[in-house]
Structure formats: structure tokens, C-alpha cells
Design a protein around this motif. Structure first.
Motif, PDB file in Angstrom:
ATOM      1  N   GLY A  63       0.827  -1.207   0.000  1.00  0.00           N
ATOM      2  CA  GLY A  63       0.000   0.000   0.000  1.00  0.00           C
ATOM      3  C   GLY A  63       0.857   1.251   0.000  1.00  0.00           C
ATOM      4  N   GLY A  64       1.835   1.281  -0.902  1.00  0.00           N
ATOM      5  CA  GLY A  64       2.608   2.506  -1.130  1.00  0.00           C
ATOM      6  C   GLY A  64       1.984   3.242  -2.303  1.00  0.00           C
ATOM      7  N   GLY A  65       2.704   4.196  -2.846  1.00  0.00           N
ATOM      8  CA  GLY A  65       2.168   4.977  -3.948  1.00  0.00           C
ATOM      9  C   GLY A  65       1.781   4.105  -5.136  1.00  0.00           C
ATOM     10  N   HIS A  66       2.664   3.184  -5.512  1.00  0.00           N
ATOM     11  CA  HIS A  66       2.424   2.416  -6.723  1.00  0.00           C
ATOM     12  C   HIS A  66       1.281   1.428  -6.546  1.00  0.00           C
ATOM     13  N   GLY A  67       1.209   0.781  -5.367  1.00  0.00           N
ATOM     14  CA  GLY A  67       0.125  -0.166  -5.114  1.00  0.00           C
ATOM     15  C   GLY A  67      -1.226   0.539  -5.108  1.00  0.00           C
TER      16      GLY A  67
ATOM     17  N   LEU B 215      -3.122  -5.162   0.004  1.00  0.00           N
ATOM     18  CA  LEU B 215      -2.657  -5.666   1.288  1.00  0.00           C
ATOM     19  C   LEU B 215      -1.385  -4.922   1.690  1.00  0.00           C
ATOM     20  N   GLU B 216      -1.422  -4.284   2.836  1.00  0.00           N
ATOM     21  CA  GLU B 216      -0.291  -3.471   3.293  1.00  0.00           C
ATOM     22  C   GLU B 216       0.136  -3.961   4.679  1.00  0.00           C
ATOM     23  N   LYS B 217       1.434  -4.229   4.823  1.00  0.00           N
ATOM     24  CA  LYS B 217       1.878  -4.797   6.102  1.00  0.00           C
ATOM     25  C   LYS B 217       1.847  -3.774   7.244  1.00  0.00           C
ATOM     26  N   GLY B 218       2.015  -2.500   6.946  1.00  0.00           N
ATOM     27  CA  GLY B 218       1.950  -1.473   7.988  1.00  0.00           C
ATOM     28  C   GLY B 218       0.698  -0.642   7.792  1.00  0.00           C
TER      29      GLY B 218
ATOM     30  N   GLY C 235       5.768   3.426   3.705  1.00  0.00           N
ATOM     31  CA  GLY C 235       7.058   3.132   3.059  1.00  0.00           C
ATOM     32  C   GLY C 235       7.635   4.350   2.378  1.00  0.00           C
ATOM     33  N   ASN C 236       8.214   4.139   1.213  1.00  0.00           N
ATOM     34  CA  ASN C 236       8.938   5.210   0.529  1.00  0.00           C
ATOM     35  C   ASN C 236       8.035   6.344   0.060  1.00  0.00           C
ATOM     36  N   ILE C 237       6.761   6.040  -0.182  1.00  0.00           N
ATOM     37  CA  ILE C 237       5.891   7.120  -0.650  1.00  0.00           C
ATOM     38  C   ILE C 237       5.845   8.231   0.394  1.00  0.00           C
ATOM     39  N   GLY C 238       5.986   7.878   1.672  1.00  0.00           N
ATOM     40  CA  GLY C 238       5.966   8.894   2.729  1.00  0.00           C
ATOM     41  C   GLY C 238       7.352   9.362   3.131  1.00  0.00           C
ATOM     42  N   ARG C 239       8.389   8.950   2.395  1.00  0.00           N
ATOM     43  CA  ARG C 239       9.763   9.259   2.807  1.00  0.00           C
ATOM     44  C   ARG C 239      10.555   9.990   1.733  1.00  0.00           C
ATOM     45  N   ASN C 240       9.980  10.181   0.568  1.00  0.00           N
ATOM     46  CA  ASN C 240      10.810  10.708  -0.525  1.00  0.00           C
ATOM     47  C   ASN C 240      10.846  12.230  -0.513  1.00  0.00           C
ATOM     48  N   THR C 241      11.654  12.778  -1.400  1.00  0.00           N
ATOM     49  CA  THR C 241      11.847  14.228  -1.444  1.00  0.00           C
ATOM     50  C   THR C 241      10.966  14.876  -2.516  1.00  0.00           C
ATOM     51  N   THR C 242       9.955  14.142  -2.955  1.00  0.00           N
ATOM     52  CA  THR C 242       8.788  14.649  -3.701  1.00  0.00           C
ATOM     53  C   THR C 242       9.057  15.274  -5.071  1.00  0.00           C
ATOM     54  N   ILE C 243      10.186  14.959  -5.664  1.00  0.00           N
ATOM     55  CA  ILE C 243      10.478  15.578  -6.960  1.00  0.00           C
ATOM     56  C   ILE C 243       9.798  14.802  -8.083  1.00  0.00           C
ATOM     57  N   ILE C 244       9.121  15.521  -8.961  1.00  0.00           N
ATOM     58  CA  ILE C 244       8.524  14.912 -10.144  1.00  0.00           C
ATOM     59  C   ILE C 244       9.151  15.578 -11.369  1.00  0.00           C
TER      60      ILE C 244
ATOM     61  N   GLU D 239       0.374  -8.398   6.505  1.00  0.00           N
ATOM     62  CA  GLU D 239       1.632  -8.715   5.825  1.00  0.00           C
ATOM     63  C   GLU D 239       1.490 -10.010   5.031  1.00  0.00           C
ATOM     64  N   VAL D 240       1.914  -9.988   3.791  1.00  0.00           N
ATOM     65  CA  VAL D 240       1.929 -11.214   2.996  1.00  0.00           C
ATOM     66  C   VAL D 240       3.148 -12.029   3.421  1.00  0.00           C
ATOM     67  N   THR D 241       2.899 -13.279   3.811  1.00  0.00           N
ATOM     68  CA  THR D 241       3.975 -14.123   4.343  1.00  0.00           C
ATOM     69  C   THR D 241       4.278 -15.313   3.440  1.00  0.00           C
TER      70      THR D 241
ATOM     71  N   CYS E 210      14.353   2.154  -7.803  1.00  0.00           N
ATOM     72  CA  CYS E 210      15.546   2.857  -7.337  1.00  0.00           C
ATOM     73  C   CYS E 210      15.147   4.073  -6.496  1.00  0.00           C
ATOM     74  N   TYR E 211      15.839   5.189  -6.664  1.00  0.00           N
ATOM     75  CA  TYR E 211      15.539   6.371  -5.850  1.00  0.00           C
ATOM     76  C   TYR E 211      14.592   7.316  -6.591  1.00  0.00           C
ATOM     77  N   GLY E 212      13.963   6.831  -7.665  1.00  0.00           N
ATOM     78  CA  GLY E 212      13.200   7.767  -8.493  1.00  0.00           C
ATOM     79  C   GLY E 212      11.784   7.342  -8.802  1.00  0.00           C
ATOM     80  N   GLY E 213      11.161   6.577  -7.929  1.00  0.00           N
ATOM     81  CA  GLY E 213       9.840   6.058  -8.250  1.00  0.00           C
ATOM     82  C   GLY E 213       8.680   6.953  -7.877  1.00  0.00           C
ATOM     83  N   PHE E 214       8.938   8.041  -7.154  1.00  0.00           N
ATOM     84  CA  PHE E 214       7.803   8.892  -6.783  1.00  0.00           C
ATOM     85  C   PHE E 214       7.192   9.541  -8.018  1.00  0.00           C
ATOM     86  N   LYS E 215       8.046  10.126  -8.849  1.00  0.00           N
ATOM     87  CA  LYS E 215       7.565  10.778 -10.072  1.00  0.00           C
ATOM     88  C   LYS E 215       6.812   9.821 -10.972  1.00  0.00           C
ATOM     89  N   ALA E 216       7.153   8.523 -10.828  1.00  0.00           N
ATOM     90  CA  ALA E 216       6.549   7.507 -11.692  1.00  0.00           C
ATOM     91  C   ALA E 216       5.192   7.047 -11.180  1.00  0.00           C
TER      92      ALA E 216
HETATM   93  C1  LIG Z   1      14.812   9.526   0.962  1.00  0.00           C
HETATM   94  C2  LIG Z   1      14.131   9.247  -0.352  1.00  0.00           C
HETATM   95  C3  LIG Z   1      14.025  10.243  -1.313  1.00  0.00           C
HETATM   96  C4  LIG Z   1      13.400  10.000  -2.526  1.00  0.00           C
HETATM   97  N1  LIG Z   1      13.236  11.025  -3.396  1.00  0.00           N
HETATM   98  C5  LIG Z   1      12.546  10.840  -4.544  1.00  0.00           C
HETATM   99  C6  LIG Z   1      12.262  11.950  -5.396  1.00  0.00           C
HETATM  100  O1  LIG Z   1      12.593  13.102  -5.093  1.00  0.00           O
HETATM  101  N2  LIG Z   1      11.617  11.708  -6.567  1.00  0.00           N
HETATM  102  C7  LIG Z   1      11.224  10.459  -6.923  1.00  0.00           C
HETATM  103  O2  LIG Z   1      10.674  10.301  -8.013  1.00  0.00           O
HETATM  104  N3  LIG Z   1      11.431   9.395  -6.108  1.00  0.00           N
HETATM  105  C8  LIG Z   1      12.079   9.554  -4.917  1.00  0.00           C
HETATM  106  N4  LIG Z   1      12.292   8.487  -4.071  1.00  0.00           N
HETATM  107  C9  LIG Z   1      11.868   7.135  -4.503  1.00  0.00           C
HETATM  108  C10 LIG Z   1      10.398   6.833  -4.266  1.00  0.00           C
HETATM  109  O3  LIG Z   1      10.011   7.234  -2.981  1.00  0.00           O
HETATM  110  C11 LIG Z   1      10.147   5.328  -4.448  1.00  0.00           C
HETATM  111  O4  LIG Z   1      10.733   4.864  -5.653  1.00  0.00           O
HETATM  112  C12 LIG Z   1       8.658   4.980  -4.513  1.00  0.00           C
HETATM  113  O5  LIG Z   1       7.964   5.586  -3.446  1.00  0.00           O
HETATM  114  C13 LIG Z   1       8.492   3.473  -4.455  1.00  0.00           C
HETATM  115  O6  LIG Z   1       7.169   3.034  -4.715  1.00  0.00           O
HETATM  116  P1  LIG Z   1       6.029   2.941  -3.581  1.00  0.00           P
HETATM  117  O7  LIG Z   1       5.541   4.298  -3.262  1.00  0.00           O
HETATM  118  O8  LIG Z   1       5.015   1.989  -4.043  1.00  0.00           O
HETATM  119  O9  LIG Z   1       6.860   2.327  -2.354  1.00  0.00           O
HETATM  120  P2  LIG Z   1       6.472   2.173  -0.818  1.00  0.00           P
HETATM  121  O10 LIG Z   1       5.751   3.366  -0.316  1.00  0.00           O
HETATM  122  O11 LIG Z   1       7.720   1.766  -0.116  1.00  0.00           O
HETATM  123  O12 LIG Z   1       5.430   0.978  -0.865  1.00  0.00           O
HETATM  124  C14 LIG Z   1       5.732  -0.382  -0.692  1.00  0.00           C
HETATM  125  C15 LIG Z   1       4.830  -0.907   0.398  1.00  0.00           C
HETATM  126  O13 LIG Z   1       4.884  -2.337   0.441  1.00  0.00           O
HETATM  127  C16 LIG Z   1       4.692  -2.726   1.768  1.00  0.00           C
HETATM  128  N5  LIG Z   1       5.144  -4.106   1.942  1.00  0.00           N
HETATM  129  C17 LIG Z   1       6.414  -4.589   1.898  1.00  0.00           C
HETATM  130  N6  LIG Z   1       6.418  -5.919   2.116  1.00  0.00           N
HETATM  131  C18 LIG Z   1       5.134  -6.301   2.280  1.00  0.00           C
HETATM  132  C19 LIG Z   1       4.501  -7.549   2.547  1.00  0.00           C
HETATM  133  N7  LIG Z   1       5.216  -8.688   2.670  1.00  0.00           N
HETATM  134  N8  LIG Z   1       3.155  -7.574   2.674  1.00  0.00           N
HETATM  135  C20 LIG Z   1       2.414  -6.442   2.548  1.00  0.00           C
HETATM  136  N9  LIG Z   1       2.967  -5.225   2.302  1.00  0.00           N
HETATM  137  C21 LIG Z   1       4.308  -5.152   2.178  1.00  0.00           C
HETATM  138  C22 LIG Z   1       5.508  -1.716   2.557  1.00  0.00           C
HETATM  139  O14 LIG Z   1       5.098  -1.651   3.915  1.00  0.00           O
HETATM  140  C23 LIG Z   1       5.237  -0.422   1.793  1.00  0.00           C
HETATM  141  O15 LIG Z   1       4.192   0.341   2.357  1.00  0.00           O
HETATM  142  C24 LIG Z   1      12.903   8.704  -2.829  1.00  0.00           C
HETATM  143  C25 LIG Z   1      13.006   7.704  -1.859  1.00  0.00           C
HETATM  144  C26 LIG Z   1      13.590   7.958  -0.627  1.00  0.00           C
HETATM  145  C27 LIG Z   1      13.667   6.879   0.415  1.00  0.00           C
END
Ligand SMILES: Cc1cc2nc3c(=O)[nH]c(=O)nc-3n(C[C@H](O)[C@H](O)[C@H](O)COP(=O)(O)OP(=O)(O)OC[C@H]3O[C@@H](n4cnc5c(N)ncnc54)[C@H](O)[C@@H]3O)c2cc1C
Lengths: 92, 416
Positions: B39-43, B62-65, B70-79, B205-207, B363-369
Motif C-alpha cells: 500500500g505505497g504509492g504504486h500499489g 494488502l499493506e503490512k503497515g 514506506g517510501n511514498i511517505g519518505r521521498n523528497t517529492t520531486i517529479i 503482511e503477505v507471508t 531505485c531512488y526515483g519512483g515517486f515521479k513515476a
Molecule cells: C529519501 C528518499 C528520497 C526520494 N526522493 C525521490 C524523489 O525526489 N523523486 C522520486 O521520483 N522518487 C524519490 N524516491 C523514490 C520513491 O520514494 C520510491 O521509488 C517509490 O515511493 C516506491 O514506490 P512505492 O511508493 O510503491 O513504495 P512504498 O511506499 O515503499 O510501498 C511499498 C509498500 O509495500 C509494503 N510491503 C512490503 N512488504 C510487504 C509484505 N510482505 N506484505 C504487505 N505489504 C508489504 C511496505 O510496507 C510499503 O508500504 C525517494 C526515496 C527515498 C527513500
């Protein structure tokens, strides 16, 4: 992170460059049957475990030796370090 | 509930008592047609487009937390959509176009702000490379401008132009790039999916997977077994761990990336500036904090925190670029776990297990995606064919010798 170098004692991880999984020491035989598939796996696929990981660090700004460091990827705790040439049995 | 200016005024006059939680908190059902893991940005975006655009039903995330932990709440928000290679640029430009209409689309304030991104350049060779990149961007329908030193000076007169090692000679500017509120993006997609009946199941959490004769049957979770014939994995940094449960090794290593925010300051930086040569980038949040970062730490990690050496390195990059930053105090430092792929590009594809789909390698660039990734993954799940902009993101491209390596670094994840 401090790496316990077997010859030099505790050294700052900053002095090292990181390569990756120590399985990279086991390079496939390029002449063997199925070498293409073996090299694909060797170059591209990783176990990437959460927990204990054996990995290669190069003491670039030190004695330029390769170490196999055992480290926990969840806590960053370093559990040990050996000279890669001893792990590899002198072959490298 | 629809949001509008009128509604905000009405709530303000009545003590804000009318706002309700914006998604349900359902119990998991015993089976679904589609399960999205993560349940991050992409899910969440995947669930949104699957239900809203592709009109599918019986979907669970299904989101474990908690959503967005995860990273959606931790990135530096650049698109941005300033990539070079043909496999990448059309996809990121598609994402940019989705960003431009996102708030109207899901009726939620994601604070999308097209404040522009400036990539600084320091040498003639870099100018040539950026000119080429800018042309590639324009060919894919994006915007790009090459600035000379005066052009950069007009925007940011206080940069250190005469740095002995990296004097600023100009920059590549994409005006349509910018920032967005990361949490708002997750919440907007979550709300939009929930409104269409998607079950967003947190603390789940998916196990394990139940796979019979190479076909997906369902997932084991911390809240019991849930059946589904189509399962999409979108777990970013946890990709290796989750796919190992399906018996697969991935072309991915998990690494930690740190980010930083200063105390609130007066408006100084109205866009995003990247100083690649110095491993530093910065923007300013609407609250005034300088949001900045640099490189990944560089070793395999599942700890959502990094080491001091990188903090120092990023601070040095900042000082070299804008000495004034030395007066700002650091408020917070944090880390997130990156799914670093072997060529630095993502994967949106089927897997050898029928019914198991993969979205990873951001990688470090999935927010914009986020918007395009959700759209393309939903397209794949719904139609079993790749979206036209995501055709190159195949899992078998490494085996077939077709990597998409923007930086030309080879199969060394910590260098991408
Ligand atoms: C410090 C930092 C800076 C960044 N800056 C940028 C930026 O400026 N621009 C940019 O484009 N990108 C940036 N990124 C990258 C971007 O944040 C990630 O590529 C993107 O958020 C990943 O996709 P997501 O949002 O789906 O990931 P997440 O939010 O991490 O979602 C994955 C989810 O899966 C869940 N999960 C894991 N295992 C299980 C399981 N077994 N069962 C159920 N759930 C599970 C996790 O709890 C998590 O919530 C940055 C990342 C970081 C950490």
C-alpha cells in the motif's frame, strides 16, 4: 560502520568501496555447458537477504585488499571480516 | 464526499465537525479477483486505475503497515520527466501528463507544483550531454531548455558560481517538473480506490504464496489465507524478500537512501536544483524547510536509516553549491529502502508464475513515476498486455541483453 580488518584492526567503512554479495567470488566457467545462463545469473540475480549477508568490500584507501565482510543488513551490525583471498583459497 | 472550496468554507463555519475518515477499514474477504501487495504509492495508484479506469472489481490492497508508511511517505517529492533513453522518456512523460491532471482526476489536493527542475552543468562535455538529453526529452513531447550561466544567475543569483572544482556554467531546465505532496498522493489514490469499493487492508503482511503447477492461487497473510488468481507485487524495497517467497531471485539489491530537512526558512529556492557532480539536490517545502539529499549509502540495507558518512558528504555538497546553507539547522534525517535494479530502470511485467505480476526496481526515483506506474501496472493486470509506454520494462531484459542503463554503469546497483 567500523570494519574489523583482519590485518589492520578496526577501520572506518569510509575507507572501503562496496561491491556486493560475496557469491561474486564464484565466477562461472565461461567454457562450460550452459555458460550463458550461468553468467546471466551471476551478473544480474541476487539473494538480497534481510539479515546476515556476506559481502565484498575493497580497502581502496588502505591496504587495497578485498575483504569478505559478514554484516546484518537489517541492523548494520558487522559480525566479522576475512581476507577474500583466504575465503577463495588463494585462487583469486 | 466531494471536496470543494464551498465545502471548506462550510466546515470552517461549523467547527470542522463534518469531515469523516476518507476510506473504510474493512476485514479481508476470503477471495478477490485482484490482490495488490503493498500500500505505497504504486500499489494504491494501481488499485485506483484498475477500479476507476479499467472498471475491474473485487480488488484488495494488502499493506503490512499503514498506507503510505514506506517510501511514498519518505521521498523528497520531486517529479520530472528528464530522462534520455527511448525505453524511459515516453513513460516518464506519460507520468508527467498524469500529474498535470491528477488533482482534477481524483478530487484531492496533492499540491502538485510545477516549479521547475534545474540540473546544473560544469563542463563543455556535460553541456553536450544535457543538450542531447534535452533534445531526447523534446522528441518525446516533454519540455526542456538549456540555460547558460547568465540564465542560471537570473534564477538563483546566490549559488556559488566560481567553485574551483565545479564552476557553474549553465543548466538543463525542465519548467514543467516540480514537486508534489507525497502523502497527499497516497491518500488521494487510496480514497479514489476505496470509493470504487477496493478493500484497503492495513496491518496485513503477505507471508507466502500458494502456487499450484506454476499458477497463482492466493496469498498467505498475517490475517489468514486470501485467494486470488491475479496477484500484483508492488513492494519497492521489499521486492527481494517478497519474490523469494515465490522462489525467484531478482535483478535487484535493497539499499538505503537518506534525506534531510532543515528548519523553516524564508522563501529562497522556488524550484528544484540538482548538483549531480556534488551529489546534492535541494528544494524548499511550502513550510519553508530546505528538503535535500544526495546519494544512496551504497551497501545492501533493509534498515530505514543510514550512516553518518553520507550525511557529511551531502552537507559538503550543499556547502559547495550554496554556502549559505551552513547557517541552516538540520531538523530531521531519515531513510528509505530502495529497490535498486541492475540497470537503474524499473520492471513492470508478468513473471514465470502465471497470475503473478511484478512492479519493482524503482531505485531512488519512483515517486515521479507513481501515476504512470499505477496506470501501466493496472493495464497489465487488466489486459495481460503491457501499456505502450512500459513495453521496455521487462523482467527478462537482463537475460536478453537489453538493459535500460541511463547512467551507463553496468550491473552495479549502487552506482545507478
Ligand atoms: C529519501 C528518499 C528520497 C526520494 N526522493 C525521490 C524523489 O525526489 N523523486 C522520486 O521520483 N522518487 C524519490 N524516491 C523514490 C520513491 O520514494 C520510491 O521509488 C517509490 O515511493 C516506491 O514506490 P512505492 O511508493 O510503491 O513504495 P512504498 O511506499 O515503499 O510501498 C511499498 C509498500 O509495500 C509494503 N510491503 C512490503 N512488504 C510487504 C509484505 N510482505 N506484505 C504487505 N505489504 C508489504 C511496505 O510496507 C510499503 O508500504 C525517494 C526515496 C527515498 C527513500
Amino acid at each position: 560502520m567500523l570494519i574489523p580488518h583482519p590485518l589492520l584492526g578496526l577501520r572506518d567503512a569510509e575507507e572501503f568501496t562496496y561491491l556486493g554479495d560475496a557469491r561474486l567470488l564464484d565466477r562461472p566457467d565461461g567454457m562450460a555447458e550452459g555458460a550463458a545462463a550461468a553468467f546471466y545469473e551471476y551478473v544480474h540475480l541476487r539473494d538480497n537477504p534481510a539479515g546476515v549477508h556476506r559481502e565484498l568490500w575493497f580497502h581502496e584507501q588502505g591496504d587495497r585488499s578485498w575483504l569478505v565482510v559478514t554484516r546484518n543488513t537489517v541492523t548494520h551490525e558487522i559480525l566479522g571480516a576475512e581476507l577474500a583471498r583466504n575465503v577463495k583459497g588463494g585462487a583469486a | 464526499m466531494r471536496y470543494s472550496g464551498l465545502r471548506v468554507i462550510k466546515e470552517a463555519l461549523t467547527g470542522h465537525k463534518g469531515w469523516k475518515p476518507i476510506w473504510r477499514n474493512p476485514e479481508p474477504q476470503s477471495s478477490y479477483d485482484y490482490i495488490i501487495i503493498g500500500g505505497g504509492g504504486h500499489g494504491l495508484a494501481t488499485a485506483y486505475y484498475l477500479s476507476n479506469t479499467f472498471k475491474k472489481a473485487r480488488i484488495a490492497v494488502l499493506e503490512k503497515g499503514w498506507l503510505g508508511s514506506g517510501n511514498i511517505g519518505r521521498n523528497t517529492t520531486i517529479i520530472r520527466s528528464n530522462y534520455l533513453l527511448p525505453g524511459n522518456e515516453p513513460f516518464y512523460e506519460f507520468s508527467m501528463k498524469l500529474w498535470e491532471n491528477l488533482e482534477q482526476e481524483f478530487n484531492f489536493n496533492a499540491m502538485v507544483s510545477q516549479r521547475g527542475i534545474l540540473n546544473l552543468l560544469h563542463t563543455d562535455a556535460q553541456r553536450d550531454a544535457y543538450r542531447r538529453r534535452g533534445n531526447a526529452m523534446i522528441l518525446a513531447g516533454a519540455d526542456a531548455e538549456l540555460l547558460d550561466q547568465d540564465g542560471v544567475r537570473a534564477m538563483y543569483p546566490w549559488l556559488n558560481f566560481d567553485n574551483a572544482r565545479f564552476p557553474i556554467k549553465g543548466g538543463l531546465l525542465q519548467r514543467r517538473a516540480g514537486t508534489a505532496r507525497h502523502d497527499g498522493v497516497a491518500w488521494g489514490y487510496a480514497r479514489g480506490a476505496d470509493l470504487k469499493g477496493v478493500d484497503l487492508i492495513q496491518n496485513c503482511e503477505v507471508t507466502g504464496f500458494r502456487i499450484e503447477n506454476g499458477t497463482m492461487r492466493g496469498v498467505e497473510t498475517s490475517r489468514g489465507y486470501i485467494a486470488a488468481n491475479k496477484v500484483g507485487v508492488a513492494v519497492a524495497g521489499s521486492t527481494g524478500r517478497v519474490m523469494a517467497m515465490a522462489g525467484m531471485r531478482m535483478p535487484i539489491e535493497s539499499h538505503v537512501l537518506q534525506a534531510f530537512v532543515s528548519e523553516g526558512l524564508k522563501p529562497t529556492i522556488d524550484g528544484v536544483i540538482t548538483f549531480g557532480a556534488g551529489h546534492f539536490y535541494v528544494s524548499q517545502s511550502d513550510k519553508g524547510g530546505l528538503v535535500f539529499g544526495g546519494d544512496i549509502d551504497g551497501y545492501n540495507s533493509y534498515a530505514q536509516r543510514g550512516n553518518m558518512a553520507v550525511i557529511e558528504d551531502v552537507a559538503q555538497g550543499g556547502m559547495a553549491l550554496m554556502p549559505a546553507i551552513g547557517r541552516a539547522r538540520l531538523l530531521r534525517v531519515w531513510g528509505g529502502i530502495m529497490d535498486m535494479s541492475m540497470d537503474g530502470s524499473p520492471i513492470i511485467d508478468r513473471t514465470p508464475v502465471s497470475g503473478l505480476y511484478l512492479n519493482a526496481g524503482w531505485c531512488y526515483g519512483g515517486f515521479k513515476a507513481t501515476p504512470a506506474s499505477g496506470y501501466a501496472f493496472a493495464h497489465l493486470l487488466a489486459t495481460d498486455t503491457p501499456h505502450e509506454t512500459a513495453r521496455a520494462y521487462r523482467l527478462d531484459r537482463f537475460e536478453r541483453g537489453l538493459p535500460i542503463d541511463e547512467k551507463g554503469m553496468g550491473a552495479q546497483p549502487n552506482l545507478h
